[in-house]
Structure formats: C-alpha cells, structure tokens
Design an enzyme around this catalytic site. Structure first.
Site, PDB file in Angstrom:
ATOM      1  N   ASN A   1     129.407  -6.356 -37.488  1.00 58.37           N
ATOM      2  CA  ASN A   1     128.791  -5.195 -38.140  1.00 58.37           C
ATOM      3  C   ASN A   1     129.313  -3.928 -37.454  1.00 58.37           C
ATOM      4  O   ASN A   1     129.441  -3.913 -36.225  1.00 58.37           O
ATOM      5  CB  ASN A   1     127.250  -5.282 -37.988  1.00 58.37           C
ATOM      6  CG  ASN A   1     126.509  -4.413 -38.996  1.00 58.37           C
ATOM      7  OD1 ASN A   1     126.756  -3.217 -39.092  1.00 58.37           O
ATOM      8  ND2 ASN A   1     125.597  -5.027 -39.741  1.00 58.37           N
TER       9      ASN A   1
ATOM     10  N   ALA B   1     133.595  -5.757 -41.485  1.00 59.44           N
ATOM     11  CA  ALA B   1     133.858  -7.198 -41.617  1.00 59.44           C
ATOM     12  C   ALA B   1     135.278  -7.467 -42.101  1.00 59.44           C
ATOM     13  O   ALA B   1     135.929  -8.415 -41.644  1.00 59.44           O
ATOM     14  CB  ALA B   1     132.839  -7.828 -42.563  1.00 59.44           C
TER      15      ALA B   1
ATOM     16  N   HIS C   1     119.430 -14.797 -52.521  1.00 57.70           N
ATOM     17  CA  HIS C   1     118.697 -13.863 -53.387  1.00 57.70           C
ATOM     18  C   HIS C   1     119.128 -13.952 -54.841  1.00 57.70           C
ATOM     19  O   HIS C   1     118.954 -13.006 -55.603  1.00 57.70           O
ATOM     20  CB  HIS C   1     118.870 -12.423 -52.871  1.00 57.70           C
ATOM     21  CG  HIS C   1     118.141 -12.168 -51.580  1.00 57.70           C
ATOM     22  ND1 HIS C   1     118.433 -11.115 -50.737  1.00 57.70           N
ATOM     23  CD2 HIS C   1     117.123 -12.836 -50.990  1.00 57.70           C
ATOM     24  CE1 HIS C   1     117.628 -11.164 -49.669  1.00 57.70           C
ATOM     25  NE2 HIS C   1     116.835 -12.188 -49.800  1.00 57.70           N
TER      26      HIS C   1
HETATM   27  N1  LIG Z   1     126.542  -6.541 -52.833  1.00 57.05           N
HETATM   28  C1  LIG Z   1     125.322  -6.941 -53.183  1.00 57.05           C
HETATM   29  O1  LIG Z   1     125.134  -7.970 -53.814  1.00 57.05           O
HETATM   30  C2  LIG Z   1     124.144  -6.117 -52.710  1.00 57.05           C
HETATM   31  C3  LIG Z   1     124.265  -4.757 -52.502  1.00 57.05           C
HETATM   32  C4  LIG Z   1     123.129  -4.036 -52.078  1.00 57.05           C
HETATM   33  C5  LIG Z   1     121.939  -4.718 -51.818  1.00 57.05           C
HETATM   34  N2  LIG Z   1     121.853  -6.042 -52.045  1.00 57.05           N
HETATM   35  C6  LIG Z   1     120.581  -6.741 -51.757  1.00 57.05           C
HETATM   36  O2  LIG Z   1     119.774  -5.931 -50.892  1.00 57.05           O
HETATM   37  C7  LIG Z   1     119.359  -6.604 -49.711  1.00 57.05           C
HETATM   38  C8  LIG Z   1     119.691  -5.659 -48.529  1.00 57.05           C
HETATM   39  O3  LIG Z   1     119.932  -6.320 -47.332  1.00 57.05           O
HETATM   40  P1  LIG Z   1     121.325  -6.359 -46.532  1.00 57.05           P
HETATM   41  O4  LIG Z   1     120.948  -6.569 -45.121  1.00 57.05           O
HETATM   42  O5  LIG Z   1     122.227  -7.309 -47.168  1.00 57.05           O
HETATM   43  O6  LIG Z   1     121.979  -4.951 -46.725  1.00 57.05           O
HETATM   44  P2  LIG Z   1     121.623  -3.581 -46.069  1.00 57.05           P
HETATM   45  O7  LIG Z   1     121.959  -2.581 -47.120  1.00 57.05           O
HETATM   46  O8  LIG Z   1     120.282  -3.590 -45.477  1.00 57.05           O
HETATM   47  O9  LIG Z   1     122.606  -3.481 -44.818  1.00 57.05           O
HETATM   48  C9  LIG Z   1     123.976  -3.447 -44.932  1.00 57.05           C
HETATM   49  C10 LIG Z   1     124.563  -3.676 -43.549  1.00 57.05           C
HETATM   50  O10 LIG Z   1     125.969  -3.706 -43.671  1.00 57.05           O
HETATM   51  C11 LIG Z   1     126.545  -3.003 -42.588  1.00 57.05           C
HETATM   52  N3  LIG Z   1     127.885  -2.583 -43.027  1.00 57.05           N
HETATM   53  C12 LIG Z   1     128.282  -1.464 -43.656  1.00 57.05           C
HETATM   54  N4  LIG Z   1     129.604  -1.506 -43.901  1.00 57.05           N
HETATM   55  C13 LIG Z   1     130.057  -2.691 -43.416  1.00 57.05           C
HETATM   56  C14 LIG Z   1     131.324  -3.322 -43.371  1.00 57.05           C
HETATM   57  N5  LIG Z   1     132.415  -2.753 -43.906  1.00 57.05           N
HETATM   58  N6  LIG Z   1     131.400  -4.543 -42.783  1.00 57.05           N
HETATM   59  C15 LIG Z   1     130.316  -5.135 -42.251  1.00 57.05           C
HETATM   60  N7  LIG Z   1     129.087  -4.590 -42.268  1.00 57.05           N
HETATM   61  C16 LIG Z   1     128.950  -3.383 -42.851  1.00 57.05           C
HETATM   62  C17 LIG Z   1     125.586  -1.886 -42.263  1.00 57.05           C
HETATM   63  O11 LIG Z   1     125.739  -1.454 -40.928  1.00 57.05           O
HETATM   64  C18 LIG Z   1     124.248  -2.597 -42.507  1.00 57.05           C
HETATM   65  O12 LIG Z   1     123.808  -3.214 -41.315  1.00 57.05           O
HETATM   66  C19 LIG Z   1     120.108  -7.883 -49.708  1.00 57.05           C
HETATM   67  O13 LIG Z   1     119.234  -8.887 -49.508  1.00 57.05           O
HETATM   68  C20 LIG Z   1     120.778  -8.034 -51.070  1.00 57.05           C
HETATM   69  O14 LIG Z   1     120.126  -9.012 -51.837  1.00 57.05           O
HETATM   70  C21 LIG Z   1     122.940  -6.757 -52.484  1.00 57.05           C
END
Ligand SMILES: NC(=O)c1ccc[n+]([C@@H]2O[C@H](COP(=O)([O-])OP(=O)(O)OC[C@H]3O[C@@H](n4cnc5c(N)ncnc54)[C@H](O)[C@@H]3O)[C@@H](O)[C@H]2O)c1
Ligand SMILES: [Zn+2]
Length: 252
Positions: free
Chosen positions: A219, A237, A121
């Site tokens: 997860n 994670a 992304h």
């Molecule tokens: N850090 C970033 O760069 C960031 C942050 C927010 C959203 N995004 C973007 O938004 C989109 C959202 O999709 P997504 O599926 O990545 O995120 P999401 O927000 O849909 O899901 C996050 C997932 O992480 C899990 N989670 C929470 N805490 C965790 C931990 N400590 N260890 C492992 N898993 C954990 C949750 O249960 C959930 O399934 C992405 O494609 C991304 O591009 C990016």
C-alpha cells in the site's frame, strides 16, 4: 517505492511455493482508472458511495441507484486490468495452492484470468431478484449486458432486479466468507490496496497471523494493518508487485 531488500524478501518467500492468499481492495484498481471510495473525496458521479450502496437507498429510489450503478458499469467497461492484476493472475496459475479474496466488485481480476477468486463483496456484473422470488435462482447471476431499462426488471417475476454487490450493512455471502476464512489459514498472506478498515475482510489478516502465516502489506499509505504485519511494501501495487515478479523471473 519500497526498498529492494523488502521486495526480495517477498520474492524469496514466493519462490518456496507457500500456500498463499492475497486480499485485495480498491487500491489495486486505481491504476486502471477506477477510483477508490475513500480517495477522490469519496464521490462517484457526484454521489457519495455510502449514500448509494445501501438497501435503504435502493428501497427509496431503485431507479436512482440503478442509474448510478449503470454509470459505474459503463466506466468500468472502459477500464483494463493493470500490472497488479496481471502479477496476481500469474501467481494464481504458478503457485500450487493460491486463493485471491477480493473486495473489488469491478471484475478486473477475472478479466486478467485470475484463478480461484473469492468475490467477498459480489460483483457489479451480477444481479439478483430484489424480492428473491421463488422462480429466480436464489443467488446472484451474471448479467454483463447493457441495461435495457432503468431499473431493470427481474426476468423471472417482473419485479425489481438489484445489483449483485454486498451493500453497506449487508452480510458477506456465507460461501464467500467460509472460503475466505479457510484460505486465510495459509503460509503467506498478502494484503494489497485496501485500507483494512472494512470488516470482516480486514480481520482475515488476523486469522492468517494467528495461523502462523507470514503477513505482508502492499500500500502506498500507512493503514491500521501496517503496524502488525511482518513486512510492509510501501508503494503502488502495480509497481511493487511488478518489482517482486521481476525478481522471481530472474534465473538463480
Ligand atoms: N474497484 C472496485 O471494485 C471498488 C472501488 C471502490 C470501492 N469498492 C468497494 O468499497 C470498499 C472499500 O474498501 P477498500 O479497502 O477496498 O478501499 P478503500 O477505498 O477504503 O481504500 C483503498 C486503499 O488503496 C490504497 N491505494 C491507493 N492507490 C493504491 C495503489 N496504486 N496501489 C495499492 N494501494 C493503493 C489506499 O492507500 C487505501 O488504503 C470495498 O470493500 C469495495 O467493495 C470497490
Ligand atoms: Zn424475481
């Protein structure tokens, strides 16, 4: 956290140096203090991501969208990679054939020195000309410097710059999609920290399974992928991957 037996299964698989691909999402950055979009009520600075991360929102209000990205960049600059980023980076160096496909735009995998990263992304630390002017490189380029103006001008044509992230409704960059699909044809496929509902990233696990890969989910919560993977490691994670790595380090 997940049981020791399941952790050992993954550690043993990794010890055989399979062709490995890891797919990460926002969850792996939660322990670094980066909120996921679906957690925290989906709000970043009071704004819903789905209202800001779209081409329409940018066309309507480029200064407002840039102010939101600028705020996120400042937050991210204060975050550091966590144990999950470190373990994945260590695998990227120790395994012979390793690819990380990340949906994250925060740059934390890169800051942990991960090798062979596919940014599915894009990156919040890159920019592109909104007009795609002929003078600009035609693709995203690095821009980690603090913004001097909001919205920042394109250095090539003076028009608008846009953040180098893939917005809702936009296509995955063809090169990233091609590399990810090729990497999904692996022997071990690990999905960590993603709710696996955003396609086409979520369908990579199906490609891996069809290819005969051993599939693993890391997860703390159940996701739509949980029922169809070979191994579920329930937990954050940063804890689960640390436990796997600790077993891998133990002399036989
Ligand atoms: N850090 C970033 O760069 C960031 C942050 C927010 C959203 N995004 C973007 O938004 C989109 C959202 O999709 P997504 O599926 O990545 O995120 P999401 O927000 O849909 O899901 C996050 C997932 O992480 C899990 N989670 C929470 N805490 C965790 C931990 N400590 N260890 C492992 N898993 C954990 C949750 O249960 C959930 O399934 C992405 O494609 C991304 O591009 C990016
Ligand atoms: Zn331009």
């Amino acid at each position: 956290m997940s049981d020791a037996g399941s952790v050992a299964v993954l550690a043993e698989r990794l010890a055989a140096h399979p062709r490995t691909t890891v797919l990460t999402g926002a969850g792996v950055s939660v322990a670094s203090g980066v909120p996921s979009f679906r957690g925290m009520g989906g709000l970043w600075k009071g704004k819903r991501a789905t209202d800001m991360a779209t081409p329409d929102a940018f066309a309507r209000d480029p200064a407002g969208v840039w102010a939101w990205y600028d705020w996120r960049r400042q937050q991210l600059a204060m975050c550091a990679p966590n144990r999950a980023h470190e373990v994945i980076a260590s695998w990227s160096r120790s395994l012979d054939d390793f690819t990380l496909v990340t949906q994250n735009v925060d740059g934390l995998h890169e800051r942990a020195d991960t090798e062979n990263v596919v940014r599915f992304h894009g990156s919040i630390w890159e920019v592109r000309c909104w007009e795609n002017c002929d003078a600009s490189p035609g693709s995203w380029w690095d821009d980690t410097a603090p913004l001097e103006a909001v919205p920042p001008p394109c250095p090539y044509c003076g028009g608008l710059l846009r953040p180098g992230v893939v917005w809702f409704g936009e296509a995955i960059p063809p090169d990233a999609l091609e590399r990810s699909l090729a990497a999904a044809e692996c022997e071990l496929f690990i999905v960590a920290g993603t709710s696996a509902v955003v396609h086409p990233a979520a369908s990579l696990v199906d490609v891996a399974r069809d290819h005969g890969a051993f599939t693993v989910e890391v997860n703390p919560d159940e996701t739509p992928a949980s029922g169809s993977v070979d191994l579920v490691l329930r937990g954050p994670a940063e804890e689960v991957l640390d436990a796997v790595e600790a077993l891998g380090d133990r002399p036989a």
